[in-house]
Design a protein around this motif. Sequence first.
Motif, PDB file in Angstrom:
ATOM      1  N   GLY A  92      28.077  31.140  32.490  1.00 49.43           N
ATOM      2  CA  GLY A  92      27.939  29.796  32.922  1.00 49.43           C
ATOM      3  C   GLY A  92      28.657  28.776  33.093  1.00 49.43           C
ATOM      4  O   GLY A  92      28.623  27.789  33.655  1.00 49.43           O
ATOM      5  N   GLU A  93      30.579  29.035  32.859  1.00 46.40           N
ATOM      6  CA  GLU A  93      31.213  28.663  33.827  1.00 46.40           C
ATOM      7  C   GLU A  93      31.132  28.491  35.258  1.00 46.40           C
ATOM      8  O   GLU A  93      31.293  29.832  35.657  1.00 46.40           O
ATOM      9  CB  GLU A  93      33.155  29.076  32.600  1.00 46.40           C
ATOM     10  CG  GLU A  93      32.846  28.694  31.402  1.00 46.40           C
ATOM     11  CD  GLU A  93      33.317  27.458  30.680  1.00 46.40           C
ATOM     12  OE1 GLU A  93      33.228  26.734  32.091  1.00 46.40           O
ATOM     13  OE2 GLU A  93      33.267  26.777  30.272  1.00 46.40           O
ATOM     14  N   PRO A  94      32.072  27.771  35.523  1.00 46.72           N
ATOM     15  CA  PRO A  94      32.372  27.954  36.756  1.00 46.72           C
ATOM     16  C   PRO A  94      32.966  29.136  37.506  1.00 46.72           C
ATOM     17  O   PRO A  94      33.777  29.384  36.917  1.00 46.72           O
ATOM     18  CB  PRO A  94      32.491  26.832  36.956  1.00 46.72           C
ATOM     19  CG  PRO A  94      33.036  25.767  36.390  1.00 46.72           C
ATOM     20  CD  PRO A  94      32.227  26.356  34.762  1.00 46.72           C
ATOM     21  N   VAL A  95      32.669  29.589  38.694  1.00 47.66           N
ATOM     22  CA  VAL A  95      33.694  31.022  39.137  1.00 47.66           C
ATOM     23  C   VAL A  95      34.880  30.205  40.035  1.00 47.66           C
ATOM     24  O   VAL A  95      33.832  29.848  41.059  1.00 47.66           O
ATOM     25  CB  VAL A  95      33.081  32.328  39.762  1.00 47.66           C
ATOM     26  CG1 VAL A  95      33.464  33.398  39.886  1.00 47.66           C
ATOM     27  CG2 VAL A  95      32.012  33.184  38.130  1.00 47.66           C
ATOM     28  N   GLU A  96      35.698  30.470  39.550  1.00 46.42           N
ATOM     29  CA  GLU A  96      36.861  29.880  40.971  1.00 46.42           C
ATOM     30  C   GLU A  96      37.340  31.165  41.598  1.00 46.42           C
ATOM     31  O   GLU A  96      37.828  30.782  42.689  1.00 46.42           O
ATOM     32  CB  GLU A  96      37.435  28.785  40.085  1.00 46.42           C
ATOM     33  CG  GLU A  96      37.098  28.157  39.471  1.00 46.42           C
ATOM     34  CD  GLU A  96      37.856  27.064  39.119  1.00 46.42           C
ATOM     35  OE1 GLU A  96      38.877  27.148  39.304  1.00 46.42           O
ATOM     36  OE2 GLU A  96      37.213  25.990  37.983  1.00 46.42           O
ATOM     37  N   LEU A  97      36.837  32.232  40.576  1.00 41.46           N
ATOM     38  CA  LEU A  97      38.332  33.317  41.229  1.00 41.46           C
ATOM     39  C   LEU A  97      37.698  34.369  41.042  1.00 41.46           C
ATOM     40  O   LEU A  97      37.169  35.533  39.942  1.00 41.46           O
ATOM     41  CB  LEU A  97      39.680  32.906  40.489  1.00 41.46           C
ATOM     42  CG  LEU A  97      41.016  34.662  40.652  1.00 41.46           C
ATOM     43  CD1 LEU A  97      40.958  34.019  42.319  1.00 41.46           C
ATOM     44  CD2 LEU A  97      42.083  34.591  40.393  1.00 41.46           C
ATOM     45  N   VAL A  98      37.664  35.638  42.205  1.00 40.00           N
ATOM     46  CA  VAL A  98      37.885  37.015  41.816  1.00 40.00           C
ATOM     47  C   VAL A  98      38.257  37.803  42.306  1.00 40.00           C
ATOM     48  O   VAL A  98      39.432  37.987  43.313  1.00 40.00           O
ATOM     49  CB  VAL A  98      36.208  37.115  42.538  1.00 40.00           C
ATOM     50  CG1 VAL A  98      35.771  38.724  42.517  1.00 40.00           C
ATOM     51  CG2 VAL A  98      34.879  36.715  42.717  1.00 40.00           C
ATOM     52  N   LEU A  99      39.031  38.437  41.464  1.00 41.26           N
ATOM     53  CA  LEU A  99      39.561  39.580  41.146  1.00 41.26           C
ATOM     54  C   LEU A  99      39.088  40.960  41.332  1.00 41.26           C
ATOM     55  O   LEU A  99      38.342  41.599  40.746  1.00 41.26           O
ATOM     56  CB  LEU A  99      40.753  39.415  40.256  1.00 41.26           C
ATOM     57  CG  LEU A  99      41.181  37.979  39.817  1.00 41.26           C
ATOM     58  CD1 LEU A  99      40.291  37.370  37.886  1.00 41.26           C
ATOM     59  CD2 LEU A  99      42.112  38.610  38.268  1.00 41.26           C
ATOM     60  N   LEU A 100      39.546  41.487  42.655  1.00 40.41           N
ATOM     61  CA  LEU A 100      39.365  42.392  42.664  1.00 40.41           C
ATOM     62  C   LEU A 100      40.217  44.232  42.911  1.00 40.41           C
ATOM     63  O   LEU A 100      41.341  43.472  43.307  1.00 40.41           O
ATOM     64  CB  LEU A 100      38.994  42.712  44.504  1.00 40.41           C
ATOM     65  CG  LEU A 100      38.648  43.447  45.395  1.00 40.41           C
ATOM     66  CD1 LEU A 100      36.836  43.998  44.788  1.00 40.41           C
ATOM     67  CD2 LEU A 100      38.180  42.974  46.767  1.00 40.41           C
ATOM     68  N   ASP A 101      40.351  44.909  42.227  1.00 40.96           N
ATOM     69  CA  ASP A 101      40.333  46.156  42.038  1.00 40.96           C
ATOM     70  C   ASP A 101      40.662  46.840  43.275  1.00 40.96           C
ATOM     71  O   ASP A 101      39.143  46.373  45.160  1.00 40.96           O
ATOM     72  CB  ASP A 101      40.351  46.837  41.561  1.00 40.96           C
ATOM     73  CG  ASP A 101      40.838  48.451  41.016  1.00 40.96           C
ATOM     74  OD1 ASP A 101      41.362  48.400  41.207  1.00 40.96           O
ATOM     75  OD2 ASP A 101      39.830  49.872  40.891  1.00 40.96           O
ATOM     76  N   VAL A 102      41.364  48.052  44.067  1.00 47.68           N
ATOM     77  CA  VAL A 102      41.402  48.644  45.382  1.00 47.68           C
ATOM     78  C   VAL A 102      40.861  49.788  45.244  1.00 47.68           C
ATOM     79  O   VAL A 102      39.616  49.612  46.500  1.00 47.68           O
ATOM     80  CB  VAL A 102      42.756  48.370  45.765  1.00 47.68           C
ATOM     81  CG1 VAL A 102      43.049  49.096  47.551  1.00 47.68           C
ATOM     82  CG2 VAL A 102      43.190  46.744  46.568  1.00 47.68           C
ATOM     83  N   GLY A 103      41.249  50.705  44.677  1.00 47.21           N
ATOM     84  CA  GLY A 103      41.049  51.668  44.225  1.00 47.21           C
ATOM     85  C   GLY A 103      39.466  52.630  43.751  1.00 47.21           C
ATOM     86  O   GLY A 103      39.219  52.036  42.728  1.00 47.21           O
ATOM     87  N   GLY A 104      38.349  52.774  44.564  1.00 52.08           N
ATOM     88  CA  GLY A 104      37.906  53.149  44.431  1.00 52.08           C
ATOM     89  C   GLY A 104      36.497  52.081  45.225  1.00 52.08           C
ATOM     90  O   GLY A 104      35.391  51.879  45.468  1.00 52.08           O
ATOM     91  N   PRO A 105      36.782  50.344  44.325  1.00 51.28           N
ATOM     92  CA  PRO A 105      36.036  49.175  44.585  1.00 51.28           C
ATOM     93  C   PRO A 105      35.888  49.033  45.993  1.00 51.28           C
ATOM     94  O   PRO A 105      34.848  49.429  47.280  1.00 51.28           O
ATOM     95  CB  PRO A 105      35.798  48.567  44.383  1.00 51.28           C
ATOM     96  CG  PRO A 105      36.761  48.477  42.621  1.00 51.28           C
ATOM     97  CD  PRO A 105      37.274  49.945  43.691  1.00 51.28           C
ATOM     98  N   VAL A 106      37.110  49.215  47.119  1.00 53.90           N
ATOM     99  CA  VAL A 106      37.733  49.380  48.147  1.00 53.90           C
ATOM    100  C   VAL A 106      38.376  50.638  49.605  1.00 53.90           C
ATOM    101  O   VAL A 106      36.838  50.360  49.997  1.00 53.90           O
ATOM    102  CB  VAL A 106      38.657  47.594  48.790  1.00 53.90           C
ATOM    103  CG1 VAL A 106      39.293  47.953  50.235  1.00 53.90           C
ATOM    104  CG2 VAL A 106      38.174  46.604  47.596  1.00 53.90           C
ATOM    105  N   TYR A 107      38.048  51.526  48.929  1.00 53.61           N
ATOM    106  CA  TYR A 107      38.406  51.922  49.586  1.00 53.61           C
ATOM    107  C   TYR A 107      38.004  53.705  48.680  1.00 53.61           C
ATOM    108  O   TYR A 107      37.486  53.627  47.879  1.00 53.61           O
ATOM    109  CB  TYR A 107      40.222  52.686  49.330  1.00 53.61           C
ATOM    110  CG  TYR A 107      40.649  51.840  50.608  1.00 53.61           C
ATOM    111  CD1 TYR A 107      40.161  52.067  51.739  1.00 53.61           C
ATOM    112  CD2 TYR A 107      42.000  50.478  50.713  1.00 53.61           C
ATOM    113  CE1 TYR A 107      41.000  51.715  52.594  1.00 53.61           C
ATOM    114  CE2 TYR A 107      42.693  50.258  51.106  1.00 53.61           C
ATOM    115  CZ  TYR A 107      41.795  50.459  52.685  1.00 53.61           C
ATOM    116  OH  TYR A 107      42.202  49.504  53.351  1.00 53.61           O
ATOM    117  N   ASP A 108      37.798  54.509  48.993  1.00 48.50           N
ATOM    118  CA  ASP A 108      37.277  55.832  48.679  1.00 48.50           C
ATOM    119  C   ASP A 108      38.704  56.675  47.436  1.00 48.50           C
ATOM    120  O   ASP A 108      38.959  56.831  48.343  1.00 48.50           O
ATOM    121  CB  ASP A 108      36.572  56.417  49.376  1.00 48.50           C
ATOM    122  CG  ASP A 108      35.554  57.750  48.684  1.00 48.50           C
ATOM    123  OD1 ASP A 108      35.975  58.428  47.672  1.00 48.50           O
ATOM    124  OD2 ASP A 108      34.429  58.423  49.833  1.00 48.50           O
TER     125      ASP A 108
END
Length: 262
Positions: free
Chosen positions: A36-52
């Motif tokens: 329920g807290e406002p989300v200000e930042l999304v942290l993103l992994d690379v290997g797997g989520p972005v690249y195969d």
Amino acid sequence: MSRNDDRFPDQVRGSAPVLPNGTAVTGTAESRAALGEPVELVLLDVGGPVYDDCWYREALLRATCELVAENGGMLLEAEFQRVYDARRQSQEGSLRTAMAEHFLRDGDRERLSDRAESYWFYPPSALHPDVLPALRQLSERYSIAVVANQRALVVDALRRDGVAPFIDHWAISELVGAAKPDPEIFWHALNRAGVLPRNAVHVGNRLDSDVRGAQRLGMRTIWVVRGEAPPDPTPEQLGEPDIAVFSLADVPAAVERLQRAR
């Protein structure tokens, strides 16, 4: 902004929101406290989520086979795959360490790591097709930080493939000098963004380094079940993150769900 909330019907398992695949919003006590807290930042992994992740697997396979041969042996790919899948299933510890322990001599771990990294690259075809549409949608509402255990040159690939324009902050392990799950790499991104952990969501595909590492700081987590995620995730594993998804396309709606959930 276009929404995909129709994919997240208001089902309930106890008091927890449930996704269409049956996965509830769960997580740790710290991450549930942030619901329920406002989300200000999304942290993103690379290997797997972005690249195969298959490109890392190929680099590790090549390096392991070469070192086994240099030690006078021969490694069958089926043996490599057995150890690779077992370590993915356990979600505990480094794949490189697993290969060194099973197939190489004492002290060969660093040689394996260095050689695998020299072969590890992402061609344009490695980019998952759901990445740019998801980032475009996320960037309309949130700041985005890359938090990845990668060499610095991955930034060149992300620029080449059109990912970098969506990234506001960078925390690359080779540059930061710390790797997930070390809190330092997460704090690097949070401090750069000026955001508290309760106002951030980390998106990654490993339980040990991504989900558990972020949860220790009180961040909410979204687990992208592909790449180095388990071949056959258990109900207990699916219950560790706040939300589990199987495509980056589902992440914008999942983030929205987390900030609306109580």
